[in-house]
Design a protein around this motif. Structure first.
Motif, PDB file in Angstrom:
ATOM      1  N   THR A  22       0.866  -1.166   0.000  1.00  0.00           N
ATOM      2  CA  THR A  22       0.000   0.000   0.000  1.00  0.00           C
ATOM      3  C   THR A  22       0.906   1.219   0.000  1.00  0.00           C
ATOM      4  O   THR A  22       2.125   1.099   0.162  1.00  0.00           O
ATOM      5  CB  THR A  22      -0.901   0.035   1.258  1.00  0.00           C
ATOM      6  N   ALA A  23       0.316   2.377  -0.157  1.00  0.00           N
ATOM      7  CA  ALA A  23       1.093   3.615  -0.077  1.00  0.00           C
ATOM      8  C   ALA A  23       0.243   4.665   0.612  1.00  0.00           C
ATOM      9  O   ALA A  23      -0.952   4.765   0.373  1.00  0.00           O
ATOM     10  CB  ALA A  23       1.503   4.091  -1.462  1.00  0.00           C
ATOM     11  N   GLU A  24       0.885   5.414   1.492  1.00  0.00           N
ATOM     12  CA  GLU A  24       0.175   6.510   2.144  1.00  0.00           C
ATOM     13  C   GLU A  24       0.984   7.780   1.976  1.00  0.00           C
ATOM     14  O   GLU A  24       2.202   7.746   1.799  1.00  0.00           O
ATOM     15  CB  GLU A  24      -0.082   6.217   3.614  1.00  0.00           C
ATOM     16  N   VAL A  25       0.290   8.899   1.997  1.00  0.00           N
ATOM     17  CA  VAL A  25       0.968  10.181   1.920  1.00  0.00           C
ATOM     18  C   VAL A  25       1.433  10.526   3.327  1.00  0.00           C
ATOM     19  O   VAL A  25       0.627  10.669   4.252  1.00  0.00           O
ATOM     20  CB  VAL A  25       0.045  11.274   1.345  1.00  0.00           C
ATOM     21  N   ALA A  26       2.739  10.603   3.482  1.00  0.00           N
ATOM     22  CA  ALA A  26       3.343  10.887   4.785  1.00  0.00           C
ATOM     23  C   ALA A  26       3.426  12.397   5.001  1.00  0.00           C
ATOM     24  O   ALA A  26       3.073  13.192   4.122  1.00  0.00           O
ATOM     25  CB  ALA A  26       4.726  10.246   4.853  1.00  0.00           C
ATOM     26  N   ALA A  27       3.922  12.763   6.160  1.00  0.00           N
ATOM     27  CA  ALA A  27       4.103  14.184   6.476  1.00  0.00           C
ATOM     28  C   ALA A  27       4.942  14.858   5.396  1.00  0.00           C
ATOM     29  O   ALA A  27       5.909  14.282   4.908  1.00  0.00           O
ATOM     30  CB  ALA A  27       4.776  14.320   7.840  1.00  0.00           C
ATOM     31  N   GLY A  28       4.562  16.026   5.010  1.00  0.00           N
ATOM     32  CA  GLY A  28       5.295  16.763   3.996  1.00  0.00           C
ATOM     33  C   GLY A  28       4.919  16.368   2.569  1.00  0.00           C
ATOM     34  O   GLY A  28       5.510  16.861   1.617  1.00  0.00           O
ATOM     35  N   GLY A  29       3.986  15.439   2.422  1.00  0.00           N
ATOM     36  CA  GLY A  29       3.515  15.058   1.089  1.00  0.00           C
ATOM     37  C   GLY A  29       4.270  13.911   0.439  1.00  0.00           C
ATOM     38  O   GLY A  29       3.931  13.509  -0.668  1.00  0.00           O
ATOM     39  N   ALA A  30       5.287  13.397   1.097  1.00  0.00           N
ATOM     40  CA  ALA A  30       6.025  12.269   0.520  1.00  0.00           C
ATOM     41  C   ALA A  30       5.149  11.013   0.574  1.00  0.00           C
ATOM     42  O   ALA A  30       4.407  10.808   1.528  1.00  0.00           O
ATOM     43  CB  ALA A  30       7.319  12.037   1.296  1.00  0.00           C
ATOM     44  N   VAL A  31       5.259  10.193  -0.448  1.00  0.00           N
ATOM     45  CA  VAL A  31       4.528   8.928  -0.467  1.00  0.00           C
ATOM     46  C   VAL A  31       5.384   7.870   0.208  1.00  0.00           C
ATOM     47  O   VAL A  31       6.540   7.669  -0.149  1.00  0.00           O
ATOM     48  CB  VAL A  31       4.180   8.510  -1.910  1.00  0.00           C
ATOM     49  N   GLN A  32       4.805   7.211   1.195  1.00  0.00           N
ATOM     50  CA  GLN A  32       5.512   6.175   1.938  1.00  0.00           C
ATOM     51  C   GLN A  32       4.885   4.820   1.636  1.00  0.00           C
ATOM     52  O   GLN A  32       3.747   4.575   2.003  1.00  0.00           O
ATOM     53  CB  GLN A  32       5.437   6.444   3.442  1.00  0.00           C
ATOM     54  N   PRO A  33       5.610   3.936   0.931  1.00  0.00           N
ATOM     55  CA  PRO A  33       5.062   2.594   0.704  1.00  0.00           C
ATOM     56  C   PRO A  33       5.139   1.753   1.976  1.00  0.00           C
ATOM     57  O   PRO A  33       6.018   1.956   2.814  1.00  0.00           O
ATOM     58  CB  PRO A  33       5.961   2.019  -0.386  1.00  0.00           C
ATOM     59  N   HIS A  34       4.192   0.830   2.082  1.00  0.00           N
ATOM     60  CA  HIS A  34       4.174  -0.133   3.183  1.00  0.00           C
ATOM     61  C   HIS A  34       3.915  -1.508   2.576  1.00  0.00           C
ATOM     62  O   HIS A  34       3.011  -1.667   1.770  1.00  0.00           O
ATOM     63  CB  HIS A  34       3.073   0.184   4.200  1.00  0.00           C
ATOM     64  N   VAL A  35       4.713  -2.490   2.970  1.00  0.00           N
ATOM     65  CA  VAL A  35       4.588  -3.854   2.466  1.00  0.00           C
ATOM     66  C   VAL A  35       4.449  -4.776   3.665  1.00  0.00           C
ATOM     67  O   VAL A  35       5.172  -4.637   4.641  1.00  0.00           O
ATOM     68  CB  VAL A  35       5.819  -4.264   1.626  1.00  0.00           C
ATOM     69  N   ARG A  36       3.486  -5.705   3.556  1.00  0.00           N
ATOM     70  CA  ARG A  36       3.328  -6.665   4.648  1.00  0.00           C
ATOM     71  C   ARG A  36       2.872  -8.005   4.110  1.00  0.00           C
ATOM     72  O   ARG A  36       2.284  -8.082   3.034  1.00  0.00           O
ATOM     73  CB  ARG A  36       2.381  -6.163   5.734  1.00  0.00           C
ATOM     74  N   PRO A  37       3.160  -9.063   4.886  1.00  0.00           N
ATOM     75  CA  PRO A  37       2.768 -10.395   4.430  1.00  0.00           C
ATOM     76  C   PRO A  37       1.263 -10.623   4.603  1.00  0.00           C
ATOM     77  O   PRO A  37       0.658 -10.156   5.560  1.00  0.00           O
ATOM     78  CB  PRO A  37       3.564 -11.336   5.340  1.00  0.00           C
ATOM     79  N   PHE A  38       0.702 -11.335   3.649  1.00  0.00           N
ATOM     80  CA  PHE A  38      -0.681 -11.813   3.686  1.00  0.00           C
ATOM     81  C   PHE A  38      -0.633 -13.291   3.352  1.00  0.00           C
ATOM     82  O   PHE A  38       0.361 -13.783   2.815  1.00  0.00           O
ATOM     83  CB  PHE A  38      -1.529 -11.104   2.624  1.00  0.00           C
ATOM     84  N   SER A  39      -1.706 -14.006   3.632  1.00  0.00           N
ATOM     85  CA  SER A  39      -1.696 -15.421   3.267  1.00  0.00           C
ATOM     86  C   SER A  39      -3.081 -15.987   2.978  1.00  0.00           C
ATOM     87  O   SER A  39      -3.202 -17.179   2.734  1.00  0.00           O
ATOM     88  CB  SER A  39      -1.008 -16.255   4.358  1.00  0.00           C
TER      89      SER A  39
END
Length: 143
Positions: A22-39
């Motif tokens: 997923t990706a969220e807009v972090a402080a200052g407008g930077a896009v921060q990706p997040h990756v996590r395991p699913f199953s």
């Protein structure tokens, strides 16, 4: 479409974990990706149902920005990439809900039952998928 959906579900459920980004807009407008395991992945009415909880950051991130991508590597078979827009309208059948509940409890998560309001299922709108090989080749899957 049905064959590609079955192929993807078979692929995702044949490995211990696959990864959702997923990706969220972090402080200052930077896009921060997040990756996590699913199953968990299961077919219902030609669509793939995925499972998470409404209490998790991943759910909040998909609500704010539904664009996601997932990938899984299967030894000897290359990897799969799938992307689309997370549709958080929970349309899981009782069979899918029960299977997802059992799966999540088996991972150590706690829910009161398959109808626990925190347990939720989502699908992908406008999905695209590819099977990829280490030699650089890739095959689009018709969804």
């Amino acid at each position: 479409m049905e064959d590609a959906t079955k192929l993807i579900v078979d692929y995702l459920t044949s490995v211990p974990a696959w990864y959702l980004a997923t990706a969220e807009v972090a402080a200052g407008g930077a896009v921060q990706p997040h990756v996590r395991p699913f199953s968990f992945a299961m077919e219902q009415d030609g669509r793939i149902q995925f499972c998470t909880a409404t209490t998790k950051d991943v759910y909040r991130e998909m609500a704010a920005n539904p664009q996601v991508e997932l990938t899984a590597w299967k030894p000897g078979s290359g990897w799969i990439i799938m992307r689309g827009a997370a549709n958080l309208a929970d349309t899981a059948s009782p069979e899918v809900r029960s299977a997802g509940f059992q799966h999540m409890v088996g991972l150590g998560e706690c829910y009161s039952g398959p109808d626990d309001p925190a347990l939720t299922f989502f699908t992908l709108d406008n999905p695209q998928a590819w099977l990829c090989d280490i030699d650089g080749s890739w095959q689009p899957l018709a969804l």
